[in-house]
Design a protein around this motif. Structure first.
Motif, PDB file in Angstrom:
ATOM      1  N   PRO A  19       0.918  -1.221   0.269  1.00 16.90           N
ATOM      2  CA  PRO A  19      -0.021   0.109  -0.029  1.00 16.90           C
ATOM      3  C   PRO A  19       0.800   1.252  -0.195  1.00 16.90           C
ATOM      4  O   PRO A  19       2.002   1.365   0.390  1.00 16.90           O
ATOM      5  CB  PRO A  19      -0.793  -0.180   1.394  1.00 16.90           C
ATOM      6  CG  PRO A  19      -0.662  -1.455   1.830  1.00 16.90           C
ATOM      7  CD  PRO A  19       0.631  -2.073   1.103  1.00 16.90           C
TER       8      PRO A  19
ATOM      9  N   PRO B  98      -7.582  -0.835   1.031  1.00 18.75           N
ATOM     10  CA  PRO B  98      -7.334   0.377   0.118  1.00 18.75           C
ATOM     11  C   PRO B  98      -7.812  -0.064  -1.244  1.00 18.75           C
ATOM     12  O   PRO B  98      -7.932   0.768  -2.144  1.00 18.75           O
ATOM     13  CB  PRO B  98      -5.832   0.077   0.197  1.00 18.75           C
ATOM     14  CG  PRO B  98      -5.549  -1.188   0.585  1.00 18.75           C
ATOM     15  CD  PRO B  98      -6.599  -1.526   1.457  1.00 18.75           C
TER      16      PRO B  98
ATOM     17  N   LEU C 115      -1.194   5.236   3.290  1.00 23.20           N
ATOM     18  CA  LEU C 115      -2.195   4.257   3.602  1.00 23.20           C
ATOM     19  C   LEU C 115      -1.453   3.399   4.994  1.00 23.20           C
ATOM     20  O   LEU C 115      -2.126   3.059   5.823  1.00 23.20           O
ATOM     21  CB  LEU C 115      -2.653   3.429   2.623  1.00 23.20           C
ATOM     22  CG  LEU C 115      -3.439   4.118   1.672  1.00 23.20           C
ATOM     23  CD1 LEU C 115      -3.823   3.341   0.492  1.00 23.20           C
ATOM     24  CD2 LEU C 115      -4.905   4.267   2.441  1.00 23.20           C
ATOM     25  N   ARG C 116      -0.159   3.087   4.669  1.00 22.29           N
ATOM     26  CA  ARG C 116       0.448   2.214   5.759  1.00 22.29           C
ATOM     27  C   ARG C 116       0.598   3.356   6.989  1.00 22.29           C
ATOM     28  O   ARG C 116       0.282   2.884   8.107  1.00 22.29           O
ATOM     29  CB  ARG C 116       2.201   2.187   5.439  1.00 22.29           C
ATOM     30  CG  ARG C 116       2.003   1.531   4.192  1.00 22.29           C
ATOM     31  CD  ARG C 116       3.386   0.738   3.971  1.00 22.29           C
ATOM     32  NE  ARG C 116       4.560   1.625   3.730  1.00 22.29           N
ATOM     33  CZ  ARG C 116       5.201   2.125   2.769  1.00 22.29           C
ATOM     34  NH1 ARG C 116       4.447   1.646   1.774  1.00 22.29           N
ATOM     35  NH2 ARG C 116       6.237   2.901   3.018  1.00 22.29           N
TER      36      ARG C 116
END
Length: 332
Positions: free
Chosen positions: A133, A231, A137-138
């Motif tokens: 990702p 995601p 997003l992480r």
């Protein structure tokens, strides 16, 4: 050192599967156990930046794809290092690797065996691999995970307080419990502020969050979890979204026997949050309220109703994100 490969070159490297050039890695806290296809070469490296460099060099030398299981975050630094160096890497689901091992008749379990199974599983089912990702997003996932841990701590503290009240010993720990609860509450609030800032700082994430929060039943927590834990939302079908969340009914039929449907697998943390959202949506979302009422009149159990509402909520969210449009009450 070779220069980093472009995204186009990394896509082309997936062709290596036809030649069996795969490196399976069993990741633990301290070590990386490696197994290379097609020649069966084995190796071991520390789960440190130096060890990550060894994996990068090996993958480049063999022009191979690297794969590993999801191991509770132990693989993230390796994954990020491979991505920076332009090495194609994929994360595979542990449950499917375990099922693959059972289908092969493998009962023994060691790090060396697991590395080989991971490599052979990915060579068999490359579409099961998950790409890294985006960094944003992480970060969001790390924040939501830490928030969930603190919420669980607060639940346990409140349970302990109620237990002391029943025993008549609550007064002995009142000061300690009050201070602990206030501290946990403040930490949760701090994390929620950081989550809001992370979403607001990215135009795409902010737009997605706005679409999700327009749906009655989905609030800040559920919308953030959908973005962080799935995601893929908006880029997949409704059936795939339900399956990823673990809300798709699994059939158990054989011949004339029709077994009872049940949900299984999926991303557990997200599923738990969607159950809570479904409880709200079943009362405050006009479409889902009527849907729940129909199931209730049909004599369905409460748990079945909430599961069905949660599944419908996920498919609605996925469809709206795909079309980039906010919720609107359907006209009858």
């Amino acid at each position: 050192l070779r220069p980093c490969r472009t995204a186009h070159q990394k896509e082309e490297s997936m062709d290596n599967l036809s030649h069996g050039r795969v490196i399976g890695i069993d990741v633990s806290r301290d070590w990386l156990d490696l197994y290379c296809l097609p020649d069966g070469h084995r190796g071991r490296a520390p789960n440190t930046p130096a060890g990550h460099a060894v994996v990068v060099a090996l993958a480049r030398d063999r022009d191979a794809i690297v794969c590993f299981e999801s191991t509770g975050g132990q693989e993230w630094q390796l994954w990020a290092a491979l991505e920076v160096e332009g090495v194609t890497a994929r994360q595979v689901p542990p449950a499917q690797v375990k099922a693959f091992a059972q289908s092969c008749g493998t009962r023994a379990k060691t790090d060396r065996i697991d590395a080989e199974l991971i490599a052979r599983f990915f060579a068999f089912r490359p579409e099961a691999g998950r790409s890294l990702p985006a960094e944003k997003l992480r970060l969001l996932r790390a924040l939501t995970s830490k928030r969930a841990q603190l919420v669980e701590m607060r639940k346990r503290l409140l349970a302990q307080i109620r237990a002391h009240q029943k025993l008549g010993t609550a007064a002995m720990f009142e000061d300690v419990d009050t201070e602990l609860k206030q501290r946990i509450d403040s930490l949760i609030k701090e994390l929620e502020d950081r989550i809001s800032q992370a979403i607001a700082s990215d135009e795409r994430l902010s737009e997605t969050a706005g679409v999700l929060r327009s749906i009655p039943g989905i609030g800040p927590v559920a919308s953030t979890m959908l973005i962080a834990e799935m995601p893929e939302i908006g880029t997949i079908t409704g059936e795939q979204a339900a399956a990823l969340t673990g809300l798709a009914p699994v059939a158990h039929d054989s011949g004339t026997l029709r077994g009872k449907r049940a949900i299984a697998g999926g991303r557990r943390a997200l599923r738990h949050v969607m159950f809570q959202a479904a409880l709200v949506a079943a009362h405050h979302n006009p479409s889902l309220r009527s849907f729940a009422d129909r199931l209730r009149k049909a004599g369905k159990p409460h748990k079945v109703i909430i599961t069905a509402v949660a599944r419908k909520l996920v498919t609605i969210a996925n469809a709206l994100c795909k079309n980039r449009q906010k919720w609107a009450v359907p006209t009858t």
